[in-house]
Design a protein around this motif. Structure first.
Motif, short mmCIF file in Angstrom:
data_model
loop_
_atom_site.label_atom_id
_atom_site.label_comp_id
_atom_site.label_asym_id
_atom_site.label_seq_id
_atom_site.Cartn_x
_atom_site.Cartn_y
_atom_site.Cartn_z
N ASP A 96 29.16 71.66 26.31
CA ASP A 96 29.17 72.00 24.96
C ASP A 96 30.18 72.77 24.76
O ASP A 96 30.54 73.77 25.36
CB ASP A 96 27.64 73.05 25.02
N PRO A 97 31.04 72.50 23.64
CA PRO A 97 32.27 73.11 23.47
C PRO A 97 32.17 74.26 22.95
O PRO A 97 33.38 75.26 22.84
CB PRO A 97 32.80 72.10 22.24
N PHE A 98 31.08 75.05 22.63
CA PHE A 98 30.91 76.45 22.09
C PHE A 98 30.52 77.51 23.42
O PHE A 98 30.62 78.52 23.07
CB PHE A 98 29.94 76.49 20.95
N SER A 100 31.61 79.27 26.66
CA SER A 100 32.84 79.69 27.69
C SER A 100 32.17 79.06 29.05
O SER A 100 30.93 78.91 29.27
CB SER A 100 32.94 81.14 27.85
N TYR A 137 36.80 79.58 25.28
CA TYR A 137 35.85 78.38 24.85
C TYR A 137 36.16 77.05 25.67
O TYR A 137 37.24 76.73 26.16
CB TYR A 137 36.13 78.10 23.33
N ALA A 138 34.85 76.31 25.80
CA ALA A 138 35.08 75.39 26.56
C ALA A 138 36.29 74.12 25.88
O ALA A 138 36.90 73.55 26.81
CB ALA A 138 33.71 74.54 26.96
N ARG A 139 36.18 74.17 24.54
CA ARG A 139 37.14 73.21 24.16
C ARG A 139 38.52 73.48 24.22
O ARG A 139 39.29 72.75 23.95
CB ARG A 139 36.74 73.08 22.45
N SER A 140 39.04 74.77 24.55
CA SER A 140 40.19 75.22 24.63
C SER A 140 40.71 74.75 26.20
O SER A 140 41.78 75.04 26.60
CB SER A 140 40.44 76.75 24.47
N ARG A 146 37.77 71.36 32.72
CA ARG A 146 36.36 71.08 32.38
C ARG A 146 35.71 70.41 33.51
O ARG A 146 34.53 70.65 33.80
CB ARG A 146 36.46 69.93 31.07
#
Ligand code: ADP
Ligand code: MG
Length: 309
Positions: A96-98, A100, A137-140, A146
């Protein structure tokens, strides 16, 4: 308690066809037991059915028929206990990109019912090298980060069995080494049973006690790594001549090829001839030698011999 970590009995999986393509028989009756405490490699070419087997273990894919036992629990009879016994690091990056890293580990622990007092989020963040990124954030995160987070998520509930699906695909060498160090430590210190799939046969050869090779949804072979390597009859003798030979000997049943650096390779079968006989033929051809070496088959050779049919 069964001493097998995993038992597959007659497991089949048929995916429904899409559009014009008919149903896909991804697993055609797999029987496999994996002993507790081992590092076990599940190998096979692309599309062999490895991820299907692992996703069945993870409860992400429903098998079509057969029985699956996890840590002595029948997956269908005791779904909760079998789920609690296993942690799976999937091949797909489904984060989930949102969240941490810290958030993702906490949510995962919550899903597995790990009480707050027993969570070890900081310890896991440290182990996967994401302490610095705990609240990003996971997206960063980079692809490698990941993947490490996926490993961390698989460990939150201290499973008996850790399953890694292609953990090092597309991962740089440093991260691969870190991953294998961690996996070895979990196996040796915590007694965790490790099951992994990998494309890197060299890794499987170094890491795994036992190996199963599947192809087209069927078990091709299952044996200790040492026995598999001993199975192949093929061997290679490599010579470095003092000077470039004017002609090469012909030896029945031996394939001769040039190697870089003026070396000459003789591929032979141990049951058919000996290195001594080859060297005699080389000397009879008037070739004097600067160096001689032999090469044993590696897992790659075993794999190709068993899956290229
Ligand atoms: P591997 O992990 O060994 O590469 P997979 O288990 O992913 O193999 O796939 C086995 C076979 O099942 C392949 O032919 C693949 O295309 C097919 N397959 C996998 N997942 C699905 C799906 N969700 N729907 C249809 N076919 C699938
Ligand atoms: Mg796969």
């Amino acid at each position: 308690m069964s001493q097998n970590a995993i038992e597959f009995k007659g497991v089949t999986k048929t995916y429904a066809g899409q559009g014009k393509s008919g149903p896909k028989h991804a697993l055609k009756g797999i029987d496999l037991t994996i002993p507790a405490g081992s590092i076990f490699g599940l190998l096979g070419p692309n599309g062999a059915g490895k991820s299907t087997m692992i996703n069945i273990l993870a409860g992400l894919v429903n098998k079509t028929s057969g029985k699956v036992g996890i840590w002595g629990f029948d997956q269908d009879v005791n779904p909760r206990q079998s789920r609690a016994a296993i942690g799976v690091m999937p091949q797909e990056l489904n984060l989930d990109p949102f969240f941490s890293p810290r958030g993702a580990l906490e949510v995962q622990a919550g899903l597995y019912g790990v009480p707050k007092s027993e969570r070890r989020t900081d310890e896991i963040l440290e182990m996967i090298g994401l302490t610095d990124k705990a609240d990003a954030y996971a997206r960063s995160l980079s692809g490698g980060m990941r993947r490490r987070l996926l490993l961390g998520k698989a460990l939150v509930h201290r499973p008996h069995i850790l399953v890694l699906d292609e953990p090092t695909a597309g991962v740089d060498i440093e991260l691969r080494q870190m991953l294998w160090r961690n996996v070895r430590r979990l196996n040796e210190e915590d007694g965790m049973t490790i099951i992994l799939t990998t494309h890197y046969l060299e890794e499987a050869q170094q890491m795994c006690d036992e190996i199963a090779i599947i192809n087209h949804g069927e078990m091709v072979v299952r044996d200790t790594t040492a026995n598999l390597l001993g199975r192949l009859d093929a061997k290679t003798l490599v010579i470095t001549p003092e000077a470039e030979p004017s002609h090469l000997p012909t030896i029945e049943g031996v394939k001769i090829s040039q190697r870089p650096g003026g070396k000459i390779a003789f591929d032979f079968n141990r049951s058919a001839t000996t290195p001594g006989a080859i060297l005699d033929a080389v000397r009879d051809a008037g070739i004097s030698l600067r160096d001689v070496a032999t090469e044993e088959p590696d897992l790659e050779d075993v794999f190709l011999a068993l899956t290229h049919s």
